[in-house]
Design a protein around this motif. Sequence first.
Motif, PDB file in Angstrom:
ATOM      1  N   PRO A  34      17.785 -68.982  67.414  1.00 46.58           N
ATOM      2  CA  PRO A  34      17.945 -68.867  68.875  1.00 46.58           C
ATOM      3  C   PRO A  34      17.184 -67.658  69.412  1.00 46.58           C
ATOM      4  CG  PRO A  34      20.059 -69.123  67.765  1.00 46.58           C
ATOM      5  CD  PRO A  34      19.064 -68.841  66.710  1.00 46.58           C
ATOM      6  N   ALA A  35      16.932 -67.665  70.700  1.00 44.09           N
ATOM      7  CA  ALA A  35      16.271 -66.517  71.324  1.00 44.09           C
ATOM      8  C   ALA A  35      17.155 -65.278  71.261  1.00 44.09           C
ATOM      9  CB  ALA A  35      15.917 -66.842  72.770  1.00 44.09           C
ATOM     10  N   SER A  36      18.481 -65.481  71.293  1.00 47.10           N
ATOM     11  CA  SER A  36      19.427 -64.369  71.236  1.00 47.10           C
ATOM     12  C   SER A  36      19.592 -63.878  69.803  1.00 47.10           C
ATOM     13  CB  SER A  36      20.790 -64.815  71.783  1.00 47.10           C
ATOM     14  OG  SER A  36      21.793 -63.877  71.471  1.00 47.10           O
ATOM     15  N   ALA A  37      19.292 -62.595  69.566  1.00 50.68           N
ATOM     16  CA  ALA A  37      19.477 -62.022  68.234  1.00 50.68           C
ATOM     17  C   ALA A  37      20.947 -62.012  67.844  1.00 50.68           C
ATOM     18  CB  ALA A  37      18.908 -60.603  68.195  1.00 50.68           C
ATOM     19  N   ALA A  38      21.832 -61.787  68.833  1.00 50.89           N
ATOM     20  CA  ALA A  38      23.266 -61.765  68.549  1.00 50.89           C
ATOM     21  C   ALA A  38      23.753 -63.131  68.080  1.00 50.89           C
ATOM     22  CB  ALA A  38      24.034 -61.328  69.788  1.00 50.89           C
ATOM     23  N   GLN A  39      23.299 -64.196  68.724  1.00 48.16           N
ATOM     24  CA  GLN A  39      23.732 -65.523  68.306  1.00 48.16           C
ATOM     25  C   GLN A  39      23.148 -65.889  66.941  1.00 48.16           C
ATOM     26  OE1 GLN A  39      23.774 -68.450  71.356  1.00 48.16           O
ATOM     27  NE2 GLN A  39      24.112 -70.173  69.963  1.00 48.16           N
ATOM     28  N   ALA A  40      21.914 -65.487  66.677  1.00 47.33           N
ATOM     29  CA  ALA A  40      21.334 -65.721  65.354  1.00 47.33           C
ATOM     30  C   ALA A  40      22.160 -65.006  64.288  1.00 47.33           C
ATOM     31  CB  ALA A  40      19.888 -65.236  65.320  1.00 47.33           C
ATOM     32  N   THR A  41      22.602 -63.791  64.585  1.00 53.68           N
ATOM     33  CA  THR A  41      23.458 -63.041  63.671  1.00 53.68           C
ATOM     34  C   THR A  41      24.761 -63.774  63.426  1.00 53.68           C
ATOM     35  OG1 THR A  41      22.522 -60.926  64.387  1.00 53.68           O
ATOM     36  CG2 THR A  41      24.691 -60.870  63.351  1.00 53.68           C
ATOM     37  N   ALA A  42      25.397 -64.246  64.501  1.00 54.82           N
ATOM     38  CA  ALA A  42      26.675 -64.950  64.384  1.00 54.82           C
ATOM     39  C   ALA A  42      26.526 -66.225  63.559  1.00 54.82           C
ATOM     40  CB  ALA A  42      27.223 -65.279  65.773  1.00 54.82           C
ATOM     41  N   MET A  43      25.429 -66.942  63.734  1.00 55.21           N
ATOM     42  CA  MET A  43      25.204 -68.168  62.973  1.00 55.21           C
ATOM     43  C   MET A  43      25.074 -67.876  61.484  1.00 55.21           C
ATOM     44  SD  MET A  43      22.530 -70.078  65.569  1.00 55.21           S
ATOM     45  CE  MET A  43      22.166 -71.426  64.434  1.00 55.21           C
ATOM     46  N   LEU A  90      34.513 -52.297  57.672  1.00 55.86           N
ATOM     47  CA  LEU A  90      33.458 -53.172  57.155  1.00 55.86           C
ATOM     48  C   LEU A  90      33.161 -54.309  58.132  1.00 55.86           C
ATOM     49  CD1 LEU A  90      34.471 -53.438  53.388  1.00 55.86           C
ATOM     50  CD2 LEU A  90      32.497 -52.222  54.324  1.00 55.86           C
ATOM     51  N   VAL A  91      34.221 -54.837  58.750  1.00 56.84           N
ATOM     52  CA  VAL A  91      34.046 -55.951  59.687  1.00 56.84           C
ATOM     53  C   VAL A  91      33.368 -55.485  60.968  1.00 56.84           C
ATOM     54  CG1 VAL A  91      35.244 -57.625  61.130  1.00 56.84           C
ATOM     55  CG2 VAL A  91      35.955 -57.310  58.763  1.00 56.84           C
ATOM     56  N   LEU A  92      33.938 -54.460  61.613  1.00 58.86           N
ATOM     57  CA  LEU A  92      33.450 -54.046  62.927  1.00 58.86           C
ATOM     58  C   LEU A  92      32.198 -53.173  62.856  1.00 58.86           C
ATOM     59  CD1 LEU A  92      36.833 -53.274  64.742  1.00 58.86           C
ATOM     60  CD2 LEU A  92      35.478 -55.388  64.757  1.00 58.86           C
ATOM     61  N   GLY A  93      32.204 -52.195  61.952  1.00 58.18           N
ATOM     62  CA  GLY A  93      31.069 -51.290  61.852  1.00 58.18           C
ATOM     63  C   GLY A  93      29.932 -51.843  61.023  1.00 58.18           C
ATOM     64  N   GLY A  94      30.267 -52.267  59.796  1.00 60.16           N
ATOM     65  CA  GLY A  94      29.233 -52.729  58.884  1.00 60.16           C
ATOM     66  C   GLY A  94      28.662 -54.081  59.235  1.00 60.16           C
ATOM     67  N   THR A  95      29.519 -54.999  59.703  1.00 55.87           N
ATOM     68  CA  THR A  95      29.062 -56.365  59.951  1.00 55.87           C
ATOM     69  C   THR A  95      28.672 -56.593  61.403  1.00 55.87           C
ATOM     70  OG1 THR A  95      30.413 -57.223  58.131  1.00 55.87           O
ATOM     71  CG2 THR A  95      29.684 -58.804  59.796  1.00 55.87           C
ATOM     72  N   VAL A  96      29.603 -56.421  62.335  1.00 56.51           N
ATOM     73  CA  VAL A  96      29.318 -56.736  63.739  1.00 56.51           C
ATOM     74  C   VAL A  96      28.209 -55.832  64.283  1.00 56.51           C
ATOM     75  CG1 VAL A  96      30.259 -56.833  66.070  1.00 56.51           C
ATOM     76  CG2 VAL A  96      31.632 -57.626  64.136  1.00 56.51           C
ATOM     77  N   ALA A  97      28.414 -54.514  64.222  1.00 56.26           N
ATOM     78  CA  ALA A  97      27.417 -53.594  64.776  1.00 56.26           C
ATOM     79  C   ALA A  97      26.192 -53.475  63.875  1.00 56.26           C
ATOM     80  CB  ALA A  97      28.056 -52.224  64.996  1.00 56.26           C
ATOM     81  N   GLY A  98      26.423 -53.259  62.582  1.00 56.28           N
ATOM     82  CA  GLY A  98      25.316 -53.020  61.664  1.00 56.28           C
ATOM     83  C   GLY A  98      24.391 -54.205  61.484  1.00 56.28           C
ATOM     84  N   PHE A  99      24.969 -55.376  61.209  1.00 52.59           N
ATOM     85  CA  PHE A  99      24.116 -56.530  60.953  1.00 52.59           C
ATOM     86  C   PHE A  99      23.422 -57.001  62.228  1.00 52.59           C
ATOM     87  CE2 PHE A  99      23.353 -61.078  59.811  1.00 52.59           C
ATOM     88  CZ  PHE A  99      22.494 -60.825  58.750  1.00 52.59           C
ATOM     89  N   ALA A 100      24.086 -56.858  63.374  1.00 53.78           N
ATOM     90  CA  ALA A 100      23.445 -57.215  64.641  1.00 53.78           C
ATOM     91  C   ALA A 100      22.229 -56.315  64.896  1.00 53.78           C
ATOM     92  CB  ALA A 100      24.438 -57.102  65.786  1.00 53.78           C
ATOM     93  N   ALA A 101      22.383 -55.011  64.644  1.00 52.00           N
ATOM     94  CA  ALA A 101      21.259 -54.088  64.825  1.00 52.00           C
ATOM     95  C   ALA A 101      20.138 -54.403  63.843  1.00 52.00           C
ATOM     96  CB  ALA A 101      21.738 -52.644  64.633  1.00 52.00           C
ATOM     97  N   TYR A 102      20.490 -54.731  62.620  1.00 53.44           N
ATOM     98  CA  TYR A 102      19.497 -55.048  61.588  1.00 53.44           C
ATOM     99  C   TYR A 102      18.700 -56.297  61.961  1.00 53.44           C
ATOM    100  CZ  TYR A 102      17.791 -56.322  56.892  1.00 53.44           C
ATOM    101  OH  TYR A 102      17.015 -56.666  55.822  1.00 53.44           O
TER     102      TYR A 102
END
Length: 315
Positions: free
Chosen positions: A174-183, A221-233
Amino acid sequence: MASRGKIAAAFATIYLFWGVTFLALRYTVAEVPPMLTIAIRCVIGAAVIYAWLALRGRLERTTREQWLVAVGAGLLLFLGGHSVLAWAEMSVPSGQAALLLTAIPAWLVLIEAFRARRFPAGRVLAGLALGTAGVGLLTLGAGPGGGGFERIALVLAALAWAAGSLYARHGARPASAAQATAMQLAAGGVIVLAASASTGELSGFQLAATSPRALGSLLFLVLGGTVAGFAAYTWLLRVTSAAAVGSYAFVNPVIAVGLAWAVGDEAASPVTALAGLLVVSAVLLLGGWFRLPAWVFARSRSLGAPAAQCEPLRR
């Protein structure tokens, strides 16, 4: 084009949060099964991002091709990468696990060079060498932890993470990086949860018996490492180079070891000053914040087009 401020904030997120995750993961897997830990991170992380997108009205229509890419990336990133790391940290100290994962930027650059038929630029090669030397110095004097099998598995996990990152970067999304992360998180979470159930991890686990420290670590791990970290990555892989993004694997061990000192798990060593200098120099080289003399690049030859080199982000 992304602003320098946003890029700097995203780099700070993966540098800091992912540096802390090594100790948080070690605390968590001491009580929670490793694949279950990763499955929880992925599933809850995906749910949080999807909820945020839905509330803002930014959910996009997705295609079959995009979901196939998400499944492939989730398999490599979370089953081949994170799950192996979680399993290995049951015996390998967090600082040494971080050291072994410095193979990630090397794999990223090598895969990209092979894919594009280009020889990596001299600055990239120098940055990789400096970063590897720096994190190597950080572990001098540390006692052994884990066996050879676990260490080899971590190097292969670094390869899986690098391959999954680049597969997701170049595949349909998707154009949205956040949605690509969620998928990717959703697909990876389902895969890892199935693997956890098939190996019998769920049968012996009792949430009520989990300590506050383990639960707090899992929450981070969920909020910092996954939600914020992986979205930024995921976002950084779109707006900058693989080599620059891969520099987090050199910074994370510095934070991981420093945190271990802070909680009394490891004594400080005089070698850290030199190690820190090497690591910072590696980050600057990989990110393109300063340049080496021209003679350093004299032997950087392209295997494809004459002007092609695997250069990091140019400021």
